[in-house]
Write a protein that holds these residues in place. Structure first.
Motif, short mmCIF file in Angstrom:
data_model
loop_
_atom_site.label_atom_id
_atom_site.label_comp_id
_atom_site.label_asym_id
_atom_site.label_seq_id
_atom_site.Cartn_x
_atom_site.Cartn_y
_atom_site.Cartn_z
N UNK A 185 0.87 -1.18 0.00
CA UNK A 185 0.00 0.00 0.00
C UNK A 185 0.91 1.23 0.00
N UNK A 186 0.67 2.14 -0.93
CA UNK A 186 1.55 3.31 -0.97
C UNK A 186 0.80 4.46 -1.62
N UNK A 187 1.43 5.63 -1.51
CA UNK A 187 0.86 6.85 -2.08
C UNK A 187 1.92 7.51 -2.95
N UNK A 188 1.50 8.04 -4.05
CA UNK A 188 2.41 8.71 -4.97
C UNK A 188 1.83 10.07 -5.30
N UNK A 189 2.75 11.05 -5.43
CA UNK A 189 2.37 12.40 -5.85
C UNK A 189 3.32 12.84 -6.95
N UNK A 190 3.09 14.08 -7.39
CA UNK A 190 3.98 14.62 -8.43
C UNK A 190 5.35 14.93 -7.86
N UNK A 191 5.49 14.97 -6.52
CA UNK A 191 6.77 15.31 -5.90
C UNK A 191 7.64 14.09 -5.61
N UNK A 192 7.08 12.91 -5.70
CA UNK A 192 7.90 11.74 -5.43
C UNK A 192 7.61 10.64 -6.46
N UNK A 193 8.61 9.87 -6.76
CA UNK A 193 8.53 8.75 -7.69
C UNK A 193 9.14 7.53 -7.01
N UNK A 194 8.44 6.41 -7.09
CA UNK A 194 8.89 5.20 -6.43
C UNK A 194 9.32 4.16 -7.46
N UNK A 195 10.45 3.51 -7.20
CA UNK A 195 10.95 2.44 -8.06
C UNK A 195 11.04 1.18 -7.22
N UNK A 196 10.32 0.12 -7.64
CA UNK A 196 10.36 -1.18 -6.97
C UNK A 196 11.31 -2.08 -7.75
N UNK A 197 12.25 -2.68 -7.03
CA UNK A 197 13.26 -3.53 -7.66
C UNK A 197 12.98 -4.99 -7.32
N UNK A 198 12.88 -5.84 -8.37
CA UNK A 198 12.63 -7.27 -8.20
C UNK A 198 13.74 -8.05 -8.90
N UNK A 199 14.05 -9.23 -8.37
CA UNK A 199 14.96 -10.12 -9.06
C UNK A 199 14.43 -11.54 -8.98
N UNK A 200 14.66 -12.31 -10.03
CA UNK A 200 14.23 -13.70 -10.04
C UNK A 200 15.14 -14.48 -10.98
N UNK A 201 15.13 -15.77 -10.83
CA UNK A 201 16.00 -16.65 -11.62
C UNK A 201 15.24 -17.16 -12.83
N UNK A 202 15.86 -17.00 -13.99
CA UNK A 202 15.27 -17.44 -15.25
C UNK A 202 16.05 -18.65 -15.73
N UNK A 203 15.34 -19.74 -16.05
CA UNK A 203 15.96 -20.97 -16.52
C UNK A 203 15.64 -21.19 -17.99
N UNK A 204 16.57 -21.85 -18.68
CA UNK A 204 16.36 -22.09 -20.09
C UNK A 204 15.26 -23.13 -20.33
N UNK A 205 15.15 -24.10 -19.43
CA UNK A 205 14.22 -25.21 -19.64
C UNK A 205 12.83 -24.93 -19.08
N UNK A 206 12.72 -24.04 -18.12
CA UNK A 206 11.42 -23.73 -17.53
C UNK A 206 11.17 -22.23 -17.62
N UNK A 207 9.92 -21.89 -17.78
CA UNK A 207 9.54 -20.49 -17.85
C UNK A 207 8.61 -20.18 -16.70
N UNK A 208 8.94 -19.15 -15.98
CA UNK A 208 8.13 -18.74 -14.83
C UNK A 208 7.43 -17.44 -15.15
N UNK A 209 6.13 -17.43 -15.01
CA UNK A 209 5.38 -16.23 -15.30
C UNK A 209 5.38 -15.26 -14.14
N UNK A 210 5.36 -13.98 -14.45
CA UNK A 210 5.31 -12.92 -13.44
C UNK A 210 4.13 -12.02 -13.77
N UNK A 211 3.30 -11.73 -12.75
CA UNK A 211 2.10 -10.94 -12.98
C UNK A 211 2.08 -9.74 -12.03
N UNK A 212 1.77 -8.58 -12.59
CA UNK A 212 1.68 -7.33 -11.84
C UNK A 212 0.20 -6.96 -11.69
N UNK A 213 -0.25 -6.77 -10.47
CA UNK A 213 -1.63 -6.39 -10.19
C UNK A 213 -1.65 -5.07 -9.44
#
Length: 840
Positions: free
Chosen positions: A33-61
């Protein structure tokens, strides 16, 4: 809900009206839960492991919690090889610039393949807005465990216009073609299923899903056949999007907005769907289907026809030998040989009186006086006597026929009108208006002239076929190219659950099943050619049965019917390359031709001299096709069109009835009304007299009842499928005339031979089964493509052919059988004099 302290990295940008950029490490499956205005910008950083044989889906809601934000919040996802951006609230447009606002948005991130065995990748989600007031939102990034679809395993999910879904599928080893099926229990909201290559970005919104790949709208069912050769990566995305409006699926249109920029409430447009990917048929099934179509069904008719022809030829030879043996019986031979020993003067007495000698006297005479050479001369003389006797019989019959015809003509006119019997016999106005007509009365024209007249039917339809077929083939190739290039599978109304592609063709099985029309049409032409050759040989031998007996043999219309059947197969195949309402006339044009030619042939059998010419017949059929096109384009719900067509239909029925009743002996001119009033006065008012030609009147009254009823039905119901309605009119009239012909044939004391009876029964049974499969209705262009797919069904024969393919098989066999019925139904009259064959 978790709230966290953003303290990883804060960048202060000193300036007038400074803004703050905050970067935070974020975790999967955690709601922020967060609030954003014209005075601030938020950057969310994610990392995950990607494999050649399997594909993992990522969903943003994302869900916007502030009710009235001055400006939308912009979300930008930056990945290694892709960028995804969207705003909340999300504005999606419908028809006529209607705008729908969504505050809940869910997007699946594109997952480009990696070459490394395993690799850790970072992606960043930027949140910003131009609103000076704080905008409250919720953010959640989660893993999609079932992102990769498994073969033959059903997966259920939910989707909305602002929360589309897509999944990945990889071709397993040994599978080159699969069929992707998406189903739902609810017709609405309308949705779209798309097949896209593995590349970023993925087009998964209503306003861009048609940009790439193959797609089709759906209500409850969608199915797309996918081939490995079209996807170099051996994998593809299955994208499902719910549309903002239901008009594309046949649903109602929303009201117009009162203001141009008014935002409309989309309501609850959530839809639960199932997706399953199954292997399609392999090459062995294709081969089995083609072998079944060629050898299993239609080539067997060639073999059966050959066997029947051999048996019939053997029977005819035996019959001919029996007649020869009857003509050269021992008693007759002895008599002829005995008389051959007398002088030529005595032969004259023998020919006149027909006296005979005893066989003993002939034997003694031969034994005592004849040498071998003399005996041969006697045999030759005997054959000449028999030939002269046959000629005398023909002359007697011909004179008797002429005398009878003249006598009947005399009974229908006044003696003062004509001076000689020749005049009264040669005037067609008298002959054709007799109360009882025989075929000899309507077969007086020169046979060579009539033969050329009816051969024009064949040459004209051959010319029409060339000029009609070439543009059709060019057009359907263009249709198929458009479908393949654009990926829009709503253009063509296939049975997508049983549409097997081959090369550039999307539904090869529907095209292959039309081969029966071509093969059986060619077989019918071969049968007609064989009969034509035998008849010409009989005429060259001057056989009485060919010259004076039976229904006059004119084969031009038969050749035209066989050609029309072949063209029906070709044009039906062209229609099924991309079936839709704009080219449905390709499938029906030659059906009208076949129905019209069959009626003309049925009428020509006993009216050879007065049958319609090829030019007038094809002109009428062209008018029918013209109205068919008008009905398809303008007839749907158009009351004015239906009124005009019904009036024309009734007037045409009345004119044709008059033409048939008076055998063409009437004129359509300025005096027609006066003559009609005169007939009504004399026959109905002055004296009540019944119709002169009762049988013809019964047929025409029934025909008018049927046609007036069909016209009233069309005017009241106004069916959407005008082409099928027009075809139903033609078929009803053909069946009515055929039934009348059979009844009158039996009533006249004629009989139906065994071969013709077998053809009638076999054809009736096949037509019954064919109509059953036709009425299954696997697709219909009277509805939207999505609604049409609700009628799609699985293959039912060899896993290759569907119900409509079986309709093609059975209808081609039934048409071939119908042609054989017309060809053989009057074979019992081949030895009957034409002046004893009644006209009806």
């Amino acid at each position: 809900m978790l709230r966290f302290c953003p303290v990883l990295l804060v960048l202060m940008l000193p300036a007038c009206g400074a803004s703050v950029v905050i970067q935070r490490d974020a975790q999967f499956d955690v709601t922020y839960d967060d609030t954003v205005t014209s005075d601030n910008q938020t950057i969310y950083s994610y990392n995950h492991t990607v494999s050649r044989n399997t594909t993992e889906g990522v969903r943003v809601s994302v869900e916007l919690l502030s009710e009235s934000a001055q400006s939308p919040v912009l979300f930008v996802v930056r990945q290694k090889q892709a960028v995804l951006s969207f705003q909340v609230p999300l504005i999606l447009r419908g028809l006529y610039q209607r705008k729908y606002q969504y505050t809940q948005v869910g997007r699946t991130l594109c997952q480009p393949p990696t070459k490394a065995l395993a690799e850790t990748q970072f992606f960043y989600l930027d949140v910003s807005t131009l609103s000076s007031a704080g905008v409250h939102y919720q953010l959640r990034v989660s893993r999609v465990d079932s992102f990769t679809l498994q073969t033959d395993k059903k997966f259920s999910f939910n989707a909305t216009p602002s929360q589309p879904q897509f999944f990945k599928y990889m071709f397993p080893d040994g599978v080159d073609t699969v069929i992707v099926k998406v189903n739902s229990q609810k017709n609405f909201p309308c949705s779209v299923m798309s097949i896209q290559d593995i590349q970023c970005p993925v087009y998964d919104l209503d306003n861009n899903v048609a940009f790439i790949g193959m797609y089709q709208t759906m209500t409850t069912t969608a199915a797309i056949t996918v081939q490995r050769k079209d996807f170099p990566s051996n994998s593809f995305y299955v994208v499902v999007v719910v549309k903002t409006e239901d008009e594309a699926c046949g649903g109602p249109l929303r009201f117009y907005p009162l203001l141009p920029d008014q935002l409309l409430d989309p309501g609850n447009r959530s839809k639960t769907l199932d997706v399953i990917v199954s292997p399609a048929i392999n090459s062995e099934v294709y081969v089995m289907g083609m072998l079944f179509c060629l050898g299993g069904i239609f080539l067997s008719f060639y073999l059966l026809t050959f066997l029947v022809a051999c048996v019939e030829n053997k029977r005819m030879n035996r019959k001919r030998e029996g007649l020869l043996n009857a003509d050269t019986s021992p008693a007759e031979t002895a008599s002829l040989l005995g008389k051959a020993s007398v002088s030529p003067y005595e032969y004259g007495s023998f020919a006149d009186n027909g006296s005979t000698l005893s066989s003993e006297a002939v034997t003694d005479s031969l034994a005592s006086t004849y040498t071998h050479t003399q005996y041969i001369h006697v045999q030759t003389f005997k054959r000449r006597i028999i030939s002269a006797h046959h000629v005398a019989i023909r002359i007697d019959r011909s004179l008797e026929s002429v005398a009878r015809s003249r006598q009947e003509s005399l009974s229908s006119v006044e003696e003062d009108d004509y001076d000689t019997l020749v005049d009264i016999d040669s005037d067609k106005n008298i002959v054709r208006t007799k109360k009882f007509l025989c075929v000899s009365d309507l077969a007086r024209k020169d046979k060579r002239i009539l033969s050329k007249k009816y051969q024009i039917y064949f040459w004209n339809i051959a010319t029409i076929a060339v000029f009609y077929a070439l543009p059709v083939i060019q057009l359907v190739i263009t249709y198929q190219t458009v479908v393949n290039v654009t990926g829009n599978q709503d253009i063509c109304y296939y049975n997508f659950l049983c549409a097997h592609p081959l090369g550039a063709l999307s539904s090869f099985n529907n095209i292959l099943s039309n081969l029966g029309y071509v093969l059986l049409g060619l077989l019918f032409l071969l049968i007609i050619l064989q009969r034509d050759i035998l008849h010409k040989r009989a005429l060259e031998r001057n056989e009485s049965t060919a010259v004076e007996c039976g229904i006059p043999k004119h084969f031009g219309l038969y050749y035209a019917m066989g050609t029309a059947l072949m063209m029906e197969g070709l044009l039906s195949a062209c229609y099924h390359v991309c079936p839709n309402y704009t080219n449905f006339q390709f499938d029906t044009s030659f059906m009208y031709m076949i129905a019209g030619l069959c009626m003309l042939k049925l009428y020509q059998k006993r009216h050879p001299d007065i049958n319609a010419s090829a030019y007038s017949a094809y002109a009428c059929l062209a008018a029918v096709i013209f109205f068919s096109v008008l009905g398809v384009v303008f007839g749907k719900g158009n009351t004015a069109f239906w009124i005009v067509f019904s009036v024309i239909h009734i007037l045409a029925t009345l004119l044709l009835s008059t033409q048939l009743y008076y055998m063409g002996r009437w004129r359509l001119n300025s005096g027609i009304l006066r003559r009609m009033l005169n007939v009504i006065y004399t026959d109905c008012i002055r004296q009540c007299s019944g119709p002169m030609y009762i049988d013809r009147m019964v047929l025409l009254v029934m025909g008018n009842i049927v046609n007036w009823s069909l016209a009233a039905y069309g005017l009241i119901k106004r069916p959407n499928d005008f082409a099928s309605y027009l075809l139903a009119i033609a078929i009803c009239n053909l069946l009515l005339y055929f039934t009348f012909y059979i009844i009158m044939k039996l009533r006249s004391g004629e009989r139906i031979q065994c071969l013709a009876l077998v053809c009638i029964l076999f054809t009736a049974v096949v037509w019954g089964f064919a109509l059953f499969f036709f009425l299954q209705g696997l697709s219909t262009w009277q509805k939207t493509p999505a609604e049409s797919r609700e009628h799609n069904r699985e293959c039912i024969l060899l896993s290759f052919f569907d119900d409509h393919d079986i309709w093609h098989f059975l209808s081609s066999i039934a048409m071939f059988g119908s042609f054989l019925v017309l060809l053989t139904m009057d074979d019992d009259l081949d030895t009957v004099q034409r002046d004893k064959i009644y006209v009806f």
